[in-house]
Structures are given as C-alpha cells and as structure tokens.
Design an enzyme around this catalytic site. Structure first.
Site, mmCIF file in Angstrom:
data_model
loop_
_atom_site.group_PDB
_atom_site.id
_atom_site.type_symbol
_atom_site.label_atom_id
_atom_site.label_comp_id
_atom_site.label_asym_id
_atom_site.label_seq_id
_atom_site.Cartn_x
_atom_site.Cartn_y
_atom_site.Cartn_z
ATOM 1 C CE1 TYR A 192 1.552 7.483 -8.915
ATOM 2 C CE2 TYR A 192 3.936 7.464 -9.253
ATOM 3 C CZ TYR A 192 2.833 7.236 -8.448
ATOM 4 O OH TYR A 192 3.017 6.774 -7.168
HETATM 5 P P1 NAD Z 1 -1.776 0.134 -4.299
HETATM 6 O O1 NAD Z 1 -2.158 0.337 -5.729
HETATM 7 O O2 NAD Z 1 -1.503 -1.231 -3.819
HETATM 8 O O3 NAD Z 1 -2.884 0.782 -3.363
HETATM 9 C C1 NAD Z 1 -3.500 2.002 -3.664
HETATM 10 C C2 NAD Z 1 -4.944 1.927 -3.199
HETATM 11 O O4 NAD Z 1 -5.571 3.181 -3.518
HETATM 12 C C3 NAD Z 1 -5.741 0.832 -3.889
HETATM 13 O O5 NAD Z 1 -6.310 -0.037 -2.931
HETATM 14 C C4 NAD Z 1 -6.779 1.578 -4.693
HETATM 15 O O6 NAD Z 1 -8.042 0.920 -4.746
HETATM 16 C C5 NAD Z 1 -6.890 2.891 -3.947
HETATM 17 N N1 NAD Z 1 -7.373 3.964 -4.815
HETATM 18 C C6 NAD Z 1 -6.930 4.278 -6.052
HETATM 19 N N2 NAD Z 1 -7.638 5.302 -6.540
HETATM 20 C C7 NAD Z 1 -8.536 5.643 -5.596
HETATM 21 C C8 NAD Z 1 -9.544 6.642 -5.516
HETATM 22 N N3 NAD Z 1 -9.778 7.497 -6.521
HETATM 23 N N4 NAD Z 1 -10.301 6.703 -4.391
HETATM 24 C C9 NAD Z 1 -10.106 5.815 -3.371
HETATM 25 N N5 NAD Z 1 -9.158 4.850 -3.393
HETATM 26 C C10 NAD Z 1 -8.380 4.783 -4.497
HETATM 27 O O7 NAD Z 1 -0.518 1.093 -4.059
HETATM 28 P P2 NAD Z 1 0.670 0.970 -2.979
HETATM 29 O O8 NAD Z 1 1.798 0.237 -3.605
HETATM 30 O O9 NAD Z 1 0.104 0.515 -1.688
HETATM 31 O O10 NAD Z 1 1.109 2.495 -2.898
HETATM 32 C C11 NAD Z 1 0.752 3.312 -1.816
HETATM 33 C C12 NAD Z 1 1.115 4.745 -2.133
HETATM 34 O O11 NAD Z 1 2.497 4.838 -2.443
HETATM 35 C C13 NAD Z 1 0.388 5.344 -3.323
HETATM 36 O O12 NAD Z 1 0.097 6.690 -3.029
HETATM 37 C C14 NAD Z 1 1.397 5.288 -4.441
HETATM 38 O O13 NAD Z 1 1.182 6.292 -5.409
HETATM 39 C C15 NAD Z 1 2.677 5.519 -3.662
HETATM 40 N N6 NAD Z 1 3.855 4.932 -4.309
HETATM 41 C C16 NAD Z 1 3.916 3.596 -4.531
HETATM 42 C C17 NAD Z 1 5.035 3.057 -5.133
HETATM 43 C C18 NAD Z 1 5.137 1.575 -5.400
HETATM 44 O O14 NAD Z 1 6.107 1.169 -6.046
HETATM 45 N N7 NAD Z 1 4.244 0.740 -4.919
HETATM 46 C C19 NAD Z 1 6.115 3.890 -5.494
HETATM 47 C C20 NAD Z 1 6.029 5.248 -5.234
HETATM 48 C C21 NAD Z 1 4.893 5.771 -4.628
#
Ligand code: NAD
Length: 327
Positions: free
Chosen positions: A137
């Site tokens: 990841y």
């Molecule tokens: P989340 O999982 O709630 O939302 C991610 C969204 O992306 C989901 O709605 C999912 O359906 C969509 N998605 C996934 N794969 C996809 C694809 N191939 N095509 C289209 N849509 C797709 O995540 P979040 O917590 O809102 O995180 C937002 C961003 O922050 C992400 O990029 C995540 O990697 C990053 N991030 C999150 C965290 C955390 O702790 N939540 C920490 C570090 C980084």
C-alpha cells in the site's frame, strides 16, 4: 464558481470534501466505484474504476481542479493486484486524462506509509524523511506521488501532495465494526484481523486473553511499549485539503497532513474503557509495534493549518455515537 473533480467521493474523506465544496457554491464531479448518495443540483457523479479510461475521461470534463482522494486501502496479500490497479494504474490513467483537460490545480492524497511511519529513521517524521515504504500500500502511494509529479512536470498542472495521517470519523473510534478502529481497539475484531494477515503468534497471544465477551485491547510491542500514532479527525483533513486547493503557496509542495499530537494508547484506552464501561485487556504483540510521531509543522507554518479535533474531543463524540447505535 469552479468545477472540481473529487475522486473517492463515496469515501470517508472525499464525501465530506465534496459536500463542503458544494456548500461553498462550487460544482462538483464525484468519481468512485460506488455511489456517494450526494443529492445536489451542482453535483455530477461518474461511477467506475480509476483505470477505466472512458470513465476517467468523462470524470475530468470541465474540471478546474482535481482532488485525487480515492484509493483502495488493503494490507491483505490477496488484494495486491486490486491495490496496484486502483492506486497506480488508476492514478496513471486518471492523470493522463486530466492532462488533456488541463485543470489548474491537482491535489493528491498520499500516506505516511511512504516513509514508513512504523520504522522511521528519526522522529518526528518530517517531509524530508527518506521514502522507503515497506507495505505494498505504501509503495502504491509512493508510485502515485511519482505519477503526480510527472504529470505536473509534463502538463504544467501545479500539484500538491498531502501525506495523510491515519484518518477516522470520530464516530468510528468506538465502533467494533469499523474497518480501522474495530481491529485497532477491540479484541475480537483484532483477532479476526490478525487471522487474516496470517500472524499466528499474534493470534495465539490474543486468543489467550479472550474470554468471549466484548473487550477493548491496549496494544503494546513485545517489550511492553504501548502503541503511539496519529489519529486525525476527517474534518481536520478536509480543512487541510481545502487549504491545499485554494492557497497558491501549496502549488508544487508536499505536506504531512494530520493531527499535531500523536495518540498514546496507554492514555487513550483507559479513557475509552471508562466511557464505554467495557473491560480493558493488555496485549504485548510480537515485533517492534507502532510508535511514531509525524510533524505537521510545514503545513501549519506555510498554510496556517490548525487542527481542531484533539483525540479527547473525538472520543467524546465517539461515545455519543456508540450510545446512539445501542439505542
Ligand atoms: P475510503 O476507503 O473511505 O474511500 C476511498 C474511496 O475510493 C472509496 O469510496 C472507494 O470506493 C473508492 N475507490 C477505491 N478503489 C477505487 C477504484 N479503483 N476506482 C474508483 N474508486 C475507488 O478512504 P478515505 O479514508 O476516505 O481515504 C481517502 C484517501 O486518503 C485515500 O487515498 C487513502 O489511501 C488516503 N489515506 C487514508 C488514510 C486513512 O486512515 N483513512 C490514511 C492515509 C492515507
């Protein structure tokens, strides 16, 4: 009024960003695999994968700015192909289509796992820390960062990379069914998570303290050091993303985005036990465990980011949400 593409618009962060931009009078295009349930006359939604070129082309139409916040988050070996398809190939396709649409700004959600936080060379971790991800990841996010900078160099779209802290809605913290907070704080979800990872020694240690009733768990490493990490409220993350979008000084910059103070599990878990009335177990897990502090000084100094939601504030709201779920 601007048109802003928000990817991951059904997700924790993206859905809130989309709503806030709509409230501010912008037009928003959401792009996600799932419908986000946003009903607003200025909202347009494109459903599809980021690696689906036709969907990506449709999504970037008329975008003045792109907030690429969507990604697939999984640490399971079985999900590896899907992870790289969504986060690397998907980001490449989306950015190629974006370049043709010539947006004026691009903001990308990266992660602290690019350093990575769990085995830092030094602390607090700042943006100059070497980038040596250990998880697929984290690698997918680092490759995403490279794709973003490539797009910036070749198409001239100024980009901001935000290395996200771990992020939660406050309501998730005391929910055993929450994807992150369940296994982080609740014993039985943690056992299931460790079974999924195939960590036999951790599973055995956890099972030994499980008497079958719901319990919170204070995780420590094998030397008895309680875990410590940043847990940032989604609302603070949204504020940081909107600063990165609107402040010209953010163009071309990379920032850690997250809460100022890390959460010390030795203090947090007893507080959670008191609020819920649940028993608290302590587990010493094999390995070095989680123990990091990340600096948000750059974004605070340069853009005036000031997080509002301390863990203590979040946990109060978490208790209310738990009580509501129970009633
Ligand atoms: P989340 O999982 O709630 O939302 C991610 C969204 O992306 C989901 O709605 C999912 O359906 C969509 N998605 C996934 N794969 C996809 C694809 N191939 N095509 C289209 N849509 C797709 O995540 P979040 O917590 O809102 O995180 C937002 C961003 O922050 C992400 O990029 C995540 O990697 C990053 N991030 C999150 C965290 C955390 O702790 N939540 C920490 C570090 C980084």
């Amino acid at each position: 009024m601007k048109t802003i593409l928000v990817t991951g618009s059904a997700g924790r962060v993206g859905s809130r960003v989309a709503r806030q931009l709509l409230d501010a009078g912008h037009r928003v295009t959401g792009f996600d695999l799932r419908a986000g349930g946003i009903d607003h006359p200025a909202y347009r939604e494109v459903l599809g994968g980021f690696d689906d070129r036709a969907a990506a082309r449709e999504a970037v139409q008329r975008a003045d700015a792109i907030l690429h916040l969507g990604a697939f988050m999984s640490w399971l070996p079985a999900d590896r192909d899907r992870l790289f398809t969504a986060n690397v190939e998907g980001t490449r396709v989306l950015l190629e289509e974006a370049a043709a649409a010539q947006p004026k700004r691009l903001v990308f959600a990266s992660s602290g796992e690019v350093y990575p936080e769990n085995v830092p060379d030094y602390q607090p971790i700042d943006e100059d820390h070497p980038l040596k991800p250990r998880s697929p990841y984290g690698l997918s996010k680092l490759l995403g960062e490279e794709l973003v900078r490539f797009c910036e160099r070749t198409s001239g779209t100024p980009a901001t990379i935000l290395r996200f802290s771990h992020t939660q809605d406050a309501s998730e913290l005391l929910d055993p069914g929450s994807f992150f907070s369940g296994p982080r704080f609740f014993l039985q979800p943690k056992i299931r998570q460790q079974e999924g990872f195939g960590n036999a020694a951790a599973v055995a240690a956890l099972r030994a303290i499980d008497d079958g009733s719901e319990a919170l768990v204070l995780s420590r490493n094998q030397a008895g050091r309680p875990f410590r990490m940043h847990i940032t409220d989604t609302r603070d993350m949204v504020a940081g993303i909107l600063l990165a979008l609107t402040d010209e000084r953010a163009a071309g910059r990379t920032y850690n985005l997250g809460a100022t103070e890390p959460v010390d599990f030795a203090a947090a878990l007893p507080m959670m036990a008191e609020l819920t009335g649940l028993p608290l177990k302590t587990i010493d897990l094999p390995g070095a465990g989680v123990f990091y502090e990340t600096s948000n000084a750059r974004i605070r100094t340069e853009l005036g980011f000031e997080p509002q939601w301390t863990f203590e504030r979040m946990i109060g709201e978490a208790a209310q949400a738990r009580a509501k779920r129970a009633s």
